[in-house]
Design a protein around this motif. Structure first.
Motif, mmCIF file in Angstrom:
data_model
loop_
_atom_site.group_PDB
_atom_site.id
_atom_site.type_symbol
_atom_site.label_atom_id
_atom_site.label_comp_id
_atom_site.label_asym_id
_atom_site.label_seq_id
_atom_site.Cartn_x
_atom_site.Cartn_y
_atom_site.Cartn_z
ATOM 1 N N ALA A 94 -4.396 -2.283 -2.611
ATOM 2 C CA ALA A 94 -4.518 -0.856 -2.941
ATOM 3 C C ALA A 94 -5.056 -0.052 -1.760
ATOM 4 C CB ALA A 94 -5.424 -0.683 -4.147
ATOM 5 N N SER A 95 -5.824 -0.715 -0.889
ATOM 6 C CA SER A 95 -6.393 0.013 0.255
ATOM 7 C C SER A 95 -5.302 0.509 1.203
ATOM 8 C CB SER A 95 -7.370 -0.892 1.011
ATOM 9 O OG SER A 95 -6.693 -2.007 1.584
ATOM 10 N N VAL A 96 -4.157 -0.177 1.216
ATOM 11 C CA VAL A 96 -3.044 0.280 2.055
ATOM 12 C C VAL A 96 -2.532 1.623 1.551
ATOM 13 C CG1 VAL A 96 -0.717 -0.264 2.852
ATOM 14 C CG2 VAL A 96 -2.414 -2.090 2.620
ATOM 15 N N ILE A 97 -2.419 1.760 0.219
ATOM 16 C CA ILE A 97 -1.977 3.041 -0.357
ATOM 17 C C ILE A 97 -2.978 4.138 -0.032
ATOM 18 C CG2 ILE A 97 -1.455 4.237 -2.518
ATOM 19 C CD1 ILE A 97 -0.483 1.636 -3.666
ATOM 20 N N ALA A 98 -4.269 3.808 -0.145
ATOM 21 C CA ALA A 98 -5.297 4.806 0.146
ATOM 22 C C ALA A 98 -5.212 5.282 1.597
ATOM 23 C CB ALA A 98 -6.675 4.213 -0.140
ATOM 24 N N PHE A 99 -4.876 4.367 2.504
ATOM 25 C CA PHE A 99 -4.785 4.722 3.920
ATOM 26 C C PHE A 99 -3.660 5.720 4.173
ATOM 27 C CE2 PHE A 99 -3.260 3.953 8.264
ATOM 28 C CZ PHE A 99 -4.438 4.129 8.986
ATOM 29 N N PHE A 100 -2.570 5.595 3.400
ATOM 30 C CA PHE A 100 -1.420 6.495 3.568
ATOM 31 C C PHE A 100 -1.365 7.543 2.454
ATOM 32 C CE2 PHE A 100 0.011 2.687 5.870
ATOM 33 C CZ PHE A 100 0.467 3.254 7.053
ATOM 34 N N GLN A 101 -2.518 7.928 1.949
ATOM 35 C CA GLN A 101 -2.560 8.863 0.822
ATOM 36 C C GLN A 101 -1.853 10.180 1.146
ATOM 37 O OE1 GLN A 101 -6.492 9.467 -0.681
ATOM 38 N NE2 GLN A 101 -5.905 11.085 -2.092
ATOM 39 N N THR B 174 1.383 -12.589 -4.169
ATOM 40 C CA THR B 174 1.385 -11.229 -4.720
ATOM 41 C C THR B 174 0.655 -10.262 -3.802
ATOM 42 O OG1 THR B 174 1.452 -12.084 -6.977
ATOM 43 C CG2 THR B 174 0.690 -9.827 -6.693
ATOM 44 N N THR B 175 -0.502 -10.684 -3.302
ATOM 45 C CA THR B 175 -1.282 -9.817 -2.417
ATOM 46 C C THR B 175 -0.535 -9.510 -1.127
ATOM 47 O OG1 THR B 175 -3.329 -10.751 -3.302
ATOM 48 C CG2 THR B 175 -3.495 -9.549 -1.241
ATOM 49 N N ILE B 176 0.029 -10.532 -0.519
ATOM 50 C CA ILE B 176 0.737 -10.343 0.754
ATOM 51 C C ILE B 176 1.960 -9.450 0.580
ATOM 52 C CG2 ILE B 176 2.098 -11.514 2.524
ATOM 53 C CD1 ILE B 176 -0.881 -11.876 2.854
ATOM 54 N N THR B 177 2.760 -9.702 -0.453
ATOM 55 C CA THR B 177 3.968 -8.887 -0.656
ATOM 56 C C THR B 177 3.611 -7.446 -0.994
ATOM 57 O OG1 THR B 177 4.083 -9.674 -2.955
ATOM 58 C CG2 THR B 177 5.436 -10.814 -1.339
ATOM 59 N N ASP B 178 2.547 -7.242 -1.765
ATOM 60 C CA ASP B 178 2.122 -5.870 -2.072
ATOM 61 C C ASP B 178 1.673 -5.148 -0.808
ATOM 62 O OD1 ASP B 178 2.681 -6.270 -4.706
ATOM 63 O OD2 ASP B 178 0.615 -6.352 -5.399
ATOM 64 N N MET B 179 0.802 -5.794 -0.044
ATOM 65 C CA MET B 179 0.278 -5.156 1.175
ATOM 66 C C MET B 179 1.399 -4.850 2.165
ATOM 67 S SD MET B 179 -3.248 -7.303 1.867
ATOM 68 C CE MET B 179 -3.588 -6.394 3.366
ATOM 69 N N CYS B 180 2.273 -5.834 2.409
ATOM 70 C CA CYS B 180 3.348 -5.625 3.372
ATOM 71 C C CYS B 180 4.360 -4.588 2.868
ATOM 72 C CB CYS B 180 4.064 -6.951 3.660
ATOM 73 S SG CYS B 180 3.060 -8.144 4.559
ATOM 74 N N GLY B 181 4.675 -4.654 1.574
ATOM 75 C CA GLY B 181 5.616 -3.695 1.010
ATOM 76 C C GLY B 181 5.096 -2.274 1.092
ATOM 77 N N PHE B 182 3.845 -2.071 0.683
ATOM 78 C CA PHE B 182 3.248 -0.726 0.745
ATOM 79 C C PHE B 182 3.187 -0.237 2.190
ATOM 80 C CE2 PHE B 182 0.585 -1.885 -3.243
ATOM 81 C CZ PHE B 182 1.706 -1.751 -4.026
ATOM 82 N N PHE B 183 2.795 -1.144 3.106
ATOM 83 C CA PHE B 183 2.663 -0.745 4.507
ATOM 84 C C PHE B 183 4.019 -0.368 5.106
ATOM 85 C CE2 PHE B 183 2.567 -1.656 9.055
ATOM 86 C CZ PHE B 183 1.460 -0.923 9.452
ATOM 87 N N LEU B 184 5.037 -1.159 4.797
ATOM 88 C CA LEU B 184 6.364 -0.877 5.348
ATOM 89 C C LEU B 184 6.898 0.464 4.844
ATOM 90 C CD1 LEU B 184 7.961 -4.432 5.110
ATOM 91 C CD2 LEU B 184 7.630 -3.116 7.208
ATOM 92 N N VAL B 185 6.807 0.704 3.532
ATOM 93 C CA VAL B 185 7.336 1.940 2.954
ATOM 94 C C VAL B 185 6.572 3.140 3.489
ATOM 95 C CG1 VAL B 185 7.631 3.271 0.838
ATOM 96 C CG2 VAL B 185 8.167 0.836 0.853
ATOM 97 N N LEU B 186 5.243 3.108 3.376
ATOM 98 C CA LEU B 186 4.442 4.267 3.732
ATOM 99 C C LEU B 186 4.369 4.463 5.244
ATOM 100 C CD1 LEU B 186 1.592 3.774 1.096
ATOM 101 C CD2 LEU B 186 3.511 5.387 1.018
ATOM 102 N N GLY B 187 4.380 3.329 6.005
ATOM 103 C CA GLY B 187 4.382 3.445 7.460
ATOM 104 C C GLY B 187 5.661 4.078 7.963
ATOM 105 N N LEU B 188 6.797 3.601 7.475
ATOM 106 C CA LEU B 188 8.082 4.185 7.889
ATOM 107 C C LEU B 188 8.192 5.641 7.441
ATOM 108 C CD1 LEU B 188 10.531 1.231 7.083
ATOM 109 C CD2 LEU B 188 10.073 2.216 9.349
#
Length: 448
Positions: free
Chosen positions: A299-306, A428-442
């Protein structure tokens, strides 16, 4: 004569007492499946009372049909003298399994009160791992000396018929001292002259397994031979017991069930709802509490790209899709690795080979899934760049998920960690973190 004053039965106690009486009746009439269900419906204290009210023979029969986790809880709370009498009547392999799961102090007290022969058997079997031939074998078998005659065998069978009737006998064995030298076919025994020595009619040098042989190897042997059971020997060739086909099949199914429960975060053995509340809660919380920390990290990845998420609110629709689809792909890879590990088809040091096989599938499936979700995004919003962002993110995260899911069980196994417990939550943790980071980073680079 003074009248005895009995305490009135409360409304809560009445059905419990009726249930105890029902269990006694069902066990006495051999309706074990119904007896197990009736026992499961009682409170824990009433379960202990119901088992204690039965004769040791009937109680042992019931315990062999009850889920092991429940049987252990019940035996652990019985008076030690009653528990010892019951365990004396339980088959040797099941007895050892139950005692091994008891609290250490209680197990020692119960063994001390068992008959010397059964106590010695229990101590011997408890030394073996449950997934070895020694841990699976029963010590109730019939054996004779090679220099005995057919007459000796027939007289022994007649004299000990009451005892042997309770054995699950499929074979008789012939020994030279303690060393296994043959198997005695019943047909040859009945058709031979009474004075014939057993060494003349036995099948010499029978197939046997070492007490240290693994469950996988025993299973392979039984699959290649139509045996109902196979004798177990030690390094000196001395006969120790018999592994039955049914025991191997049961052990495999229990192993698979245990792995499934662990993969769902239920740690500490099998759980049934008749177990004490605190025990059930502890088994589930032991991993759920760790999972909270893992989810906070994701969830912290989402917060970073809020700010990005607020600017492109449509991304919120695709985040759970990407996370879920990648998790499904990764779980498929985990399942295949776990299965191959259990069958011995892959070794913990073959991570690179497994990764190459998985990434090949990941590229193909990732491209297909990414194209599908990109098309959906473009049709919905009419935004080509949005489609590219979510499609590329899902494609890449699928490749990450299958790579992680295929390799991590092997790494955990090699490190001595149970992969059934840790692989799923870590995936689950790795796929969530990487998925959120890829979508929000791009999205931060291309859409904001």
């Amino acid at each position: 004569m003074e009248n005895l004053q009995l305490d009135p039965v409360t409304e809560d106690e009445a059905p419990e007492n009726a249930g105890i009486a029902e269990i006694a009746n069902l066990v006495a009439t051999g309706e074990m499946a119904d007896a197990v269900v009736a026992l499961d419906r009682l409170s824990h204290d009433s379960q202990v009372e119901a088992v204690a009210s039965l004769s040791p023979e009937l109680a042992a029969n019931l315990m062999e049909h009850v889920v092991e986790a429940s049987a252990v809880e019940i035996i652990d709370h019985l008076p030690t003298n009653i528990a010892a009498l019951i365990l004396d009547e339980v088959t040797s392999d099941h007895r050892a399994d139950l005692i091994a799961e008891l609290s250490e102090a209680n197990a020692a007290e119960i063994i001390d009160q068992m008959t010397p022969e059964e106590a010695a058997d229990a101590r011997t079997l408890m030394q073996y791992a449950s997934d070895t031939a020694g841990g699976l074998m029963i010590t109730e078998y019939v054996s004779f000396q090679a220099d005995q005659t057919v007459r000796d065998v027939i007289e022994d069978l007649a004299e000990n018929a009451d005892e042997y009737r309770h054995y699950d006998i499929q074979y008789s064995f012939v020994c030279d001292g303690e060393r296994l030298v043959g198997v005695l076919p019943l047909r040859d025994l009945l058709l031979s002259k009474r004075a014939t020595p057993l060494r003349d009619i036995m099948v010499a040098n029978p197939i046997s397994v070492l007490d240290t042989m693994s469950l996988d190897d025993v299973e392979d042997l039984l699959e290649s031979h139509a045996f109902l059971g196979v004798p177990v020997i030690d390094a000196q060739g001395d006969l120790l017991g018999v592994v039955q086909r049914a025991a191997v099949e049961y052990a495999r199914s229990e192993q698979q069930r245990s792995d499934y429960l662990k993969s769902q975060g239920i740690v500490g053995g099998e759980e049934v709802r008749s177990l004490p509340l605190l025990d059930r809660s502890k088994r589930r919380l032991s991993w759920l509490s760790v999972n909270i920390l893992l989810n906070i990290m994701a969830a912290s990845v989402i917060a970073f790209f809020q700010d990005t998420l607020e600017s492109v609110i449509a991304l919120a629709v695709f985040l759970p899709i990407i996370s879920d689809m990648s998790g499904c792909s990764g779980n498929q890879a985990v399942a295949v690795s776990m299965r191959e590990l259990s069958l011995g088809l892959v070794k913990p040091n073959e991570a690179l080979r497994v990764w190459f096989k998985e990434i090949s599938v990941g590229i193909l499936n990732g491209f297909t899934l990414g194209l599908l979700i990109a098309t959906a995004a473009m049709l919905w919003k009419g935004d080509v760049m949005l489609g590219f962002v979510v499609g590329f993110a899902l494609c890449m995260n699928t490749m990450i998920a299958v790579s992680f899911g295929g390799v991590v069980p092997l790494i955990l196994k090699r490190a001595g960690v149970d992969p059934a417990i840790a692989s799923g939550p870590l995936l689950t943790t790795i796929t969530d973190m990487c998925g959120f980071f890829l979508v929000l980073g791009l999205a931060s680079l291309l859409l904001v």
